[in-house]
Design an enzyme around this catalytic site. Structure first.
Site, PDB file in Angstrom:
ATOM      1  N   THR A  49      20.416  26.686  -2.197  1.00 35.23           N
ATOM      2  CA  THR A  49      19.117  26.465  -3.021  1.00 35.23           C
ATOM      3  C   THR A  49      19.366  27.869  -3.915  1.00 35.23           C
ATOM      4  O   THR A  49      20.202  28.467  -3.417  1.00 35.23           O
ATOM      5  CB  THR A  49      17.706  27.205  -2.512  1.00 35.23           C
ATOM      6  OG1 THR A  49      17.538  28.526  -1.865  1.00 35.23           O
ATOM      7  CG2 THR A  49      17.536  25.526  -1.793  1.00 35.23           C
ATOM      8  N   CYS A  50      18.616  28.487  -5.007  1.00 35.12           N
ATOM      9  CA  CYS A  50      19.064  29.682  -5.347  1.00 35.12           C
ATOM     10  C   CYS A  50      19.074  30.852  -4.802  1.00 35.12           C
ATOM     11  O   CYS A  50      19.379  31.873  -5.392  1.00 35.12           O
ATOM     12  CB  CYS A  50      17.461  29.480  -6.634  1.00 35.12           C
ATOM     13  SG  CYS A  50      18.184  28.262  -7.993  1.00 35.12           S
ATOM     14  N   SER A 109       9.845  32.527   2.066  1.00 36.74           N
ATOM     15  CA  SER A 109       9.802  32.687   0.704  1.00 36.74           C
ATOM     16  C   SER A 109       9.653  33.432  -0.096  1.00 36.74           C
ATOM     17  O   SER A 109       8.975  34.356  -0.005  1.00 36.74           O
ATOM     18  CB  SER A 109       9.669  31.248  -0.247  1.00 36.74           C
ATOM     19  OG  SER A 109       9.425  29.566   0.702  1.00 36.74           O
ATOM     20  N   GLU A 114       4.858  28.865  -1.803  1.00 28.65           N
ATOM     21  CA  GLU A 114       5.820  27.799  -2.848  1.00 28.65           C
ATOM     22  C   GLU A 114       5.889  26.389  -1.507  1.00 28.65           C
ATOM     23  O   GLU A 114       6.604  26.908  -0.207  1.00 28.65           O
ATOM     24  CB  GLU A 114       7.037  28.172  -3.045  1.00 28.65           C
ATOM     25  CG  GLU A 114       7.939  29.081  -2.734  1.00 28.65           C
ATOM     26  CD  GLU A 114       8.928  28.221  -2.222  1.00 28.65           C
ATOM     27  OE1 GLU A 114       9.336  27.064  -3.230  1.00 28.65           O
ATOM     28  OE2 GLU A 114      10.103  27.852  -1.930  1.00 28.65           O
ATOM     29  N   GLN A 120      14.125  21.199  -0.818  1.00 26.26           N
ATOM     30  CA  GLN A 120      15.000  21.408  -0.662  1.00 26.26           C
ATOM     31  C   GLN A 120      15.239  21.042   0.986  1.00 26.26           C
ATOM     32  O   GLN A 120      16.713  20.693   1.413  1.00 26.26           O
ATOM     33  CB  GLN A 120      14.793  22.745  -1.361  1.00 26.26           C
ATOM     34  CG  GLN A 120      15.006  23.143  -2.060  1.00 26.26           C
ATOM     35  CD  GLN A 120      14.805  24.223  -3.015  1.00 26.26           C
ATOM     36  OE1 GLN A 120      14.262  25.625  -2.141  1.00 26.26           O
ATOM     37  NE2 GLN A 120      14.870  24.322  -4.095  1.00 26.26           N
ATOM     38  N   GLY A 192      17.516  19.284 -14.271  1.00 27.71           N
ATOM     39  CA  GLY A 192      17.029  18.758 -13.034  1.00 27.71           C
ATOM     40  C   GLY A 192      16.137  19.274 -12.085  1.00 27.71           C
ATOM     41  O   GLY A 192      14.958  19.613 -12.696  1.00 27.71           O
ATOM     42  N   ALA A 193      16.004  19.374 -10.691  1.00 32.95           N
ATOM     43  CA  ALA A 193      14.405  19.435 -10.454  1.00 32.95           C
ATOM     44  C   ALA A 193      13.934  21.156 -10.387  1.00 32.95           C
ATOM     45  O   ALA A 193      12.910  20.368 -11.184  1.00 32.95           O
ATOM     46  CB  ALA A 193      15.021  19.300  -8.856  1.00 32.95           C
TER      47      ALA A 193
END
EC number: 1.2.1.70
Length: 465
Positions: A49-50, A109, A114, A120, A192-193
């Site tokens: 993920t980011c 997170s 979140e 994800q 995207g998402a």
């Protein structure tokens, strides 16, 4: 098999390193195949993920598994295991379960609580299932992980305590726009998402008019229509930038989309009296070119800056409630794991009993050939019932005891008493949890490339799934 987590996140690595480690969707299956092809890795789930890149693995040995996973991650990053060591963390066995559950509940997170990470994780599990890289252990872990994440959000106020990354980023952006996004024209780059979440959140906050652009024009149009926004081709990016106050960039591009040239051209056409052009870069790799931050009239908010600025944590009571849930769920999973570990021993004991009964019945048939079929069958049923009744209570009890801390000793004692040959797939040593920056010590000086410890007591078993 034992659980091993190896990863990097916003806590341990800068955006540049996360960019190197990030695995795009097109490469996920190939990377999972590479992981389970390693000698010590039997199962793997990859989360990219980011904010984090993590491998959840079932391994036959700690040092060997660590070396195998780090080799694949280093290859992905175009680096070496030694160069990555300072940015990686490692969680083993019970600590691995605790970490995965904390990730699922949002406790780990950037913006605590979140819920986006839960989706994800679900996607990561889906990819692993499709690639056939998740076996019995990781199937159970991921199913319980998703359940624990849902439970935390359903039973506590962790959602109130934290926000999605996009909401937190937009709150930072509002600080550069008189504290309110309402009425400010906005552009979302990417459909995207994260882009979809950006459009939805901007719409809810009253920003507008909203515009969406994406390399795939059809997808941009569909997303825009869902929220009454407009859609423009990516070729008109510079022109559109000059008309907006805020930009949310969240594409899957491997190269910066908002380059210094593009943003500079937009600023030349933009009225400076409107205030700064706020760029929210939520992509990994980054969508905003590094030099853009030096342009006058631009404010760039990327993941690194969010990590430094977001200081507000969740309410103590909500966080404590989630911590209690995680603590209890970890122990429940470990109890299941210990029970699962004793199953081969119980099966071996019953198998030994069946072998003894079969041999004795064969001997009886040879000594008393005069016995009829009906009588022999009745004798066989009687002997089997006697053996099963004798074994029932001990096997039930050993399963119960095995589910308790230190329960593996009972299975070991059973194997010793009955001389049972049960294949051992778990390492015999106990390895402490390792976190950066001490990971370098886990790599063997004898093999600096793979980091496999030559003294690892568990031999390779292959990457069978």
């Amino acid at each position: 098999m034992k659980l091993l987590v190896v990863g990097a996140s916003y806590r341990t690595a800068p955006v540049a390193t996360l960019e190197q480690l990030a695995v795009p969707p097109a490469d996920l299956t190939r990377t999972l195949d590479r992981l389970v092809a390693q000698p010590y890795v039997a199962e793997a789930v990859l989360v990219s993920t980011c904010n984090r890149v993590e491998v959840y693995a079932a391994v036959s040995g700690f040092h060997g598994g660590l070396g195998d996973i780090c080799a694949v991650l280093a290859e992905q990053a175009g680096s070496s295991p030694a160069a990555l060591a300072g940015h990686l963390y490692v969680h083993y066995d019970a600590a691995a379960v605790d970490h995965v559950f904390r990730v699922a509940t949002g406790l780990d997170s950037m913006v605590v609580g979140e819920a986006q990470i839960l989706g994800q994780l679900r996607d990561a599990y889906h990819w692993a299932t499709g690639a056939d890289s998740a076996g019995r252990l990781l199937h159970e872990l991921m199913q319980q992980t998703l359940r624990v994440g849902k439970r935390a959000h359903a039973e506590t106020g962790i959602d109130r305590a934290g926000q999605s990354v996009i909401t937190a980023a937009l709150e930072l952006a509002a600080g550069h726009l008189d504290g309110d996004l309402a009425g400010h024209p906005a552009l979302v780059v990417g459909a995207g998402a994260m882009g979809s979440l950006g459009v939805a959140t901007l719409s809810r906050l009253g920003a507008g008019p909203l515009t969406v652009t994406n390399r795939g024009a059809d997808r941009a149009v569909r997303l825009a229509e869902s929220y009454g926004a407009g859609a423009v081709p990516m070729a008109e990016l510079a022109d559109t930038l000059s008309t907006v106050d805020i930009v949310v960039a969240a594409t899957a591009s491997t190269e910066p989309v908002l380059t210094r040239t593009v943003v500079g051209a937009a600023l030349a056409e933009r009225d400076p009296a409107r205030g700064p052009l706020v760029l929210l870069d939520l992509a990994v790799p980054r969508d905003v070119e590094e030099g853009v931050v030096d342009l006058p009239g631009v404010e760039v908010i990327d993941i690194d800056r969010m990590a430094a600025l977001l200081a507000d944590g969740p309410a103590a009571a909500d966080a404590a409630a989630v911590e209690r849930i995680v603590l209890g769920e970890v122990e429940s999973f470990l109890s299941w794991l210990r029970g699962a570990d004793v199953a081969p021993t119980v099966a071996a004991l019953r198998g030994r009993a069946d072998d003894v009964v079969t041999a004795e019945l064969r001997r009886l048939a040879q000594r008393r050939p005069d016995l009829g079929d009906d009588l022999r069958a009745e004798v066989a049923r009687t002997v089997h019932r006697v053996v099963q009744r004798l074994l029932h209570q001990p096997t039930v009890k050993v399963r119960q005891l095995a589910a308790e801390p230190g329960g593996d000793q009972y299975a070991a004692l059973l194997r010793e008493l009955f001389d049972l040959q049960v294949p051992q797939t778990s390492p015999v040593d106990t390895v402490p949890d390792v976190v950066a920056p001490d990971l370098g010590a886990a790599f063997s000086a004898t093999d600096p490339v793979l980091g496999a410890d030559a003294t690892d007591p568990t031999p390779p078993t292959g990457g069978a799934r």
